[in-house]
Design a protein around this motif. Sequence first.
Motif, PDB file in Angstrom:
ATOM      1  N   CYS A  50      13.877  37.695  11.840  1.00  0.00           N
ATOM      2  CA  CYS A  50      13.761  36.257  11.640  1.00  0.00           C
ATOM      3  C   CYS A  50      13.640  35.984  10.153  1.00  0.00           C
ATOM      4  O   CYS A  50      13.349  36.884   9.364  1.00  0.00           O
ATOM      5  CB  CYS A  50      12.539  35.715  12.380  1.00  0.00           C
ATOM      6  N   THR A  51      13.863  34.752   9.766  1.00  0.00           N
ATOM      7  CA  THR A  51      13.717  34.388   8.364  1.00  0.00           C
ATOM      8  C   THR A  51      12.279  33.966   8.075  1.00  0.00           C
ATOM      9  O   THR A  51      11.527  33.610   8.992  1.00  0.00           O
ATOM     10  CB  THR A  51      14.657  33.233   7.989  1.00  0.00           C
ATOM     11  N   ALA A  52      11.934  33.994   6.802  1.00  0.00           N
ATOM     12  CA  ALA A  52      10.598  33.555   6.403  1.00  0.00           C
ATOM     13  C   ALA A  52      10.387  32.091   6.752  1.00  0.00           C
ATOM     14  O   ALA A  52       9.292  31.688   7.155  1.00  0.00           O
ATOM     15  CB  ALA A  52      10.414  33.785   4.902  1.00  0.00           C
ATOM     16  N   THR A  53      11.449  31.297   6.629  1.00  0.00           N
ATOM     17  CA  THR A  53      11.349  29.869   6.946  1.00  0.00           C
ATOM     18  C   THR A  53      11.016  29.663   8.420  1.00  0.00           C
ATOM     19  O   THR A  53      10.191  28.812   8.773  1.00  0.00           O
ATOM     20  CB  THR A  53      12.664  29.153   6.608  1.00  0.00           C
ATOM     21  N   VAL A  78       4.552  46.983   5.042  1.00  0.00           N
ATOM     22  CA  VAL A  78       4.326  46.440   6.382  1.00  0.00           C
ATOM     23  C   VAL A  78       5.619  45.846   6.933  1.00  0.00           C
ATOM     24  O   VAL A  78       5.888  45.924   8.139  1.00  0.00           O
ATOM     25  CB  VAL A  78       3.214  45.364   6.357  1.00  0.00           C
ATOM     26  N   ILE A  79       6.427  45.247   6.065  1.00  0.00           N
ATOM     27  CA  ILE A  79       7.698  44.643   6.476  1.00  0.00           C
ATOM     28  C   ILE A  79       8.838  45.184   5.628  1.00  0.00           C
ATOM     29  O   ILE A  79       8.619  45.762   4.557  1.00  0.00           O
ATOM     30  CB  ILE A  79       7.668  43.101   6.347  1.00  0.00           C
ATOM     31  N   ARG A  80      10.063  44.974   6.111  1.00  0.00           N
ATOM     32  CA  ARG A  80      11.274  45.248   5.324  1.00  0.00           C
ATOM     33  C   ARG A  80      12.211  44.056   5.485  1.00  0.00           C
ATOM     34  O   ARG A  80      12.166  43.347   6.487  1.00  0.00           O
ATOM     35  CB  ARG A  80      11.960  46.532   5.788  1.00  0.00           C
ATOM     36  N   LYS A  81      13.049  43.853   4.470  1.00  0.00           N
ATOM     37  CA  LYS A  81      13.985  42.740   4.468  1.00  0.00           C
ATOM     38  C   LYS A  81      15.412  43.254   4.541  1.00  0.00           C
ATOM     39  O   LYS A  81      15.743  44.277   3.958  1.00  0.00           O
ATOM     40  CB  LYS A  81      13.823  41.898   3.198  1.00  0.00           C
ATOM     41  N   GLU A  82      16.253  42.519   5.250  1.00  0.00           N
ATOM     42  CA  GLU A  82      17.680  42.809   5.303  1.00  0.00           C
ATOM     43  C   GLU A  82      18.440  41.501   5.133  1.00  0.00           C
ATOM     44  O   GLU A  82      18.036  40.464   5.655  1.00  0.00           O
ATOM     45  CB  GLU A  82      18.074  43.455   6.640  1.00  0.00           C
ATOM     46  N   ARG A  83      19.566  41.555   4.415  1.00  0.00           N
ATOM     47  CA  ARG A  83      20.389  40.356   4.260  1.00  0.00           C
ATOM     48  C   ARG A  83      21.045  39.992   5.586  1.00  0.00           C
ATOM     49  O   ARG A  83      21.466  40.865   6.340  1.00  0.00           O
ATOM     50  CB  ARG A  83      21.484  40.582   3.205  1.00  0.00           C
ATOM     51  N   ARG A  84      21.124  38.684   5.842  1.00  0.00           N
ATOM     52  CA  ARG A  84      21.798  38.225   7.057  1.00  0.00           C
ATOM     53  C   ARG A  84      23.288  38.500   6.950  1.00  0.00           C
ATOM     54  O   ARG A  84      23.911  38.277   5.906  1.00  0.00           O
ATOM     55  CB  ARG A  84      21.565  36.723   7.264  1.00  0.00           C
ATOM     56  N   ALA A  85      23.872  38.955   8.049  1.00  0.00           N
ATOM     57  CA  ALA A  85      25.292  39.275   8.041  1.00  0.00           C
ATOM     58  C   ALA A  85      26.156  38.038   7.827  1.00  0.00           C
ATOM     59  O   ALA A  85      27.209  38.092   7.181  1.00  0.00           O
ATOM     60  CB  ALA A  85      25.686  39.960   9.354  1.00  0.00           C
ATOM     61  N   ASP A  86      25.716  36.884   8.350  1.00  0.00           N
ATOM     62  CA  ASP A  86      26.522  35.668   8.258  1.00  0.00           C
ATOM     63  C   ASP A  86      26.154  34.783   7.074  1.00  0.00           C
ATOM     64  O   ASP A  86      26.775  33.749   6.857  1.00  0.00           O
ATOM     65  CB  ASP A  86      26.397  34.844   9.548  1.00  0.00           C
ATOM     66  N   ASP A  87      25.142  35.182   6.297  1.00  0.00           N
ATOM     67  CA  ASP A  87      24.747  34.393   5.135  1.00  0.00           C
ATOM     68  C   ASP A  87      23.994  35.313   4.174  1.00  0.00           C
ATOM     69  O   ASP A  87      22.801  35.544   4.319  1.00  0.00           O
ATOM     70  CB  ASP A  87      23.863  33.218   5.568  1.00  0.00           C
ATOM     71  N   ARG A  89      22.842  34.898   1.398  1.00  0.00           N
ATOM     72  CA  ARG A  89      21.771  34.292   0.611  1.00  0.00           C
ATOM     73  C   ARG A  89      20.413  34.433   1.280  1.00  0.00           C
ATOM     74  O   ARG A  89      19.388  34.273   0.629  1.00  0.00           O
ATOM     75  CB  ARG A  89      22.056  32.801   0.374  1.00  0.00           C
ATOM     76  N   GLN A  90      20.403  34.713   2.568  1.00  0.00           N
ATOM     77  CA  GLN A  90      19.151  34.745   3.310  1.00  0.00           C
ATOM     78  C   GLN A  90      18.815  36.160   3.761  1.00  0.00           C
ATOM     79  O   GLN A  90      19.703  36.998   3.967  1.00  0.00           O
ATOM     80  CB  GLN A  90      19.231  33.836   4.533  1.00  0.00           C
ATOM     81  N   TYR A  91      17.504  36.408   3.892  1.00  0.00           N
ATOM     82  CA  TYR A  91      17.008  37.687   4.377  1.00  0.00           C
ATOM     83  C   TYR A  91      16.352  37.489   5.751  1.00  0.00           C
ATOM     84  O   TYR A  91      15.781  36.437   6.032  1.00  0.00           O
ATOM     85  CB  TYR A  91      15.969  38.268   3.431  1.00  0.00           C
ATOM     86  N   VAL A  92      16.435  38.519   6.576  1.00  0.00           N
ATOM     87  CA  VAL A  92      15.690  38.530   7.831  1.00  0.00           C
ATOM     88  C   VAL A  92      14.604  39.589   7.721  1.00  0.00           C
ATOM     89  O   VAL A  92      14.734  40.577   6.997  1.00  0.00           O
ATOM     90  CB  VAL A  92      16.607  38.815   9.043  1.00  0.00           C
ATOM     91  N   VAL A 263      33.826  26.750  -2.473  1.00  0.00           N
ATOM     92  CA  VAL A 263      33.619  27.865  -3.389  1.00  0.00           C
ATOM     93  C   VAL A 263      33.222  29.095  -2.588  1.00  0.00           C
ATOM     94  O   VAL A 263      32.673  28.989  -1.488  1.00  0.00           O
ATOM     95  CB  VAL A 263      32.543  27.539  -4.454  1.00  0.00           C
ATOM     96  N   ASN A 264      33.483  30.253  -3.156  1.00  0.00           N
ATOM     97  CA  ASN A 264      33.363  31.490  -2.381  1.00  0.00           C
ATOM     98  C   ASN A 264      31.927  31.895  -2.070  1.00  0.00           C
ATOM     99  O   ASN A 264      31.700  32.820  -1.285  1.00  0.00           O
ATOM    100  CB  ASN A 264      34.062  32.637  -3.108  1.00  0.00           C
ATOM    101  N   ILE A 265      30.929  31.218  -2.651  1.00  0.00           N
ATOM    102  CA  ILE A 265      29.536  31.589  -2.382  1.00  0.00           C
ATOM    103  C   ILE A 265      28.956  30.881  -1.156  1.00  0.00           C
ATOM    104  O   ILE A 265      27.849  31.189  -0.728  1.00  0.00           O
ATOM    105  CB  ILE A 265      28.640  31.318  -3.611  1.00  0.00           C
ATOM    106  N   LEU A 266      29.708  29.948  -0.582  1.00  0.00           N
ATOM    107  CA  LEU A 266      29.203  29.189   0.569  1.00  0.00           C
ATOM    108  C   LEU A 266      29.590  29.906   1.865  1.00  0.00           C
ATOM    109  O   LEU A 266      30.469  29.476   2.606  1.00  0.00           O
ATOM    110  CB  LEU A 266      29.748  27.759   0.556  1.00  0.00           C
ATOM    111  N   GLU A 267      28.909  30.988   2.158  1.00  0.00           N
ATOM    112  CA  GLU A 267      29.295  31.854   3.276  1.00  0.00           C
ATOM    113  C   GLU A 267      29.191  31.147   4.626  1.00  0.00           C
ATOM    114  O   GLU A 267      30.053  31.326   5.496  1.00  0.00           O
ATOM    115  CB  GLU A 267      28.444  33.123   3.283  1.00  0.00           C
TER     116      GLU A 267
END
Length: 308
Positions: A50-53, A78-87, A89-92, A263-267
């Motif tokens: 899940c995201t922090a938000t 205690v936790i680890r972060k992974e980038r979301r496959a579809d975005d 910019r966000q971590y899960v 623009v190419n950054i808007l995944e």
Amino acid sequence: MELMQAVEKIRKFNRYYANLLGKIDQEIYHKPFPLTEARVITEIYVRNGCTATEVRETLGIDKGYMSRILQRFEEDHVIRKERRADDQRQYVLYLTEEGKEIYHRLADDANREVGKMIQPISKSDQAKLVTSMETIESILASEAPPEVMIRPFRPGDVGYVGHLHGKLYRTTYQFGQMFEYYVMKGLTEFMLDNAGGNLWIAEVNGQLVGSIAITRSTEQVAQLRWFVIDEQFQGLGIGKKLMDTAISFCVEQGYRHVFLWTVNILETARYLYRKYNFSITEEKLNAEWTKSTIMEERWDLELTNQEA
């Protein structure tokens, strides 16, 4: 029962239950994991990606406090972060093996204390207690989902569209004033002449949260513009509703082709464009909107196979 009587009874129960849980929490939650941190650990374990938000909004935690908790958890493994496959910019968030062990210890402690609380109660009353709790949860969880509405723009909306673009792209992507000027210039031109086009506003429970527009490029070609959604309201299907509205309008107006620039950054947006069978047809570098050079992309869609 009168409304005020119901309100008073609910508040009385809340005070009683909060005090009861407070006594249990004092027995369970102690350093190094006080109650709020334990709730964060539990939420990450249950959601498992899940995201922090999402965690912050579910638990009602201050953004800064949440950031400090997660920083400490990451430093303590205690936790680890992974980038979301579809975005990207966000971590899960996930619990590490050590984090899972901590969660299970907290859960065991909680089970023990709750067991001590209900042990003196007869089995029949335990059943009544659980049923009553399930009833409360069921009734309160059945509240109506957010009401999403897409409508044509009204006086005052165009300024909001410009504001949302400026705010979102500045805070999330560090776009500068030249981008905001570009957006406002286009919106001003649209206000002067919007023949063959339209601008739609997305609302959630009456709050303005997004937009999309179609403008006429030629008699047979339309341009999709000003597609934006407040990030706080993503995940409600608003993007799809806006895209469906815009594409349907193009078909009804007899356009045979629609294109857009992004623009190419808007995944997230690019993922949606692909779902609607848009394809990239042109690229060009842009060094005006941000401190670093980004790639602008033109995406095109043939409408000849679409049905009105």
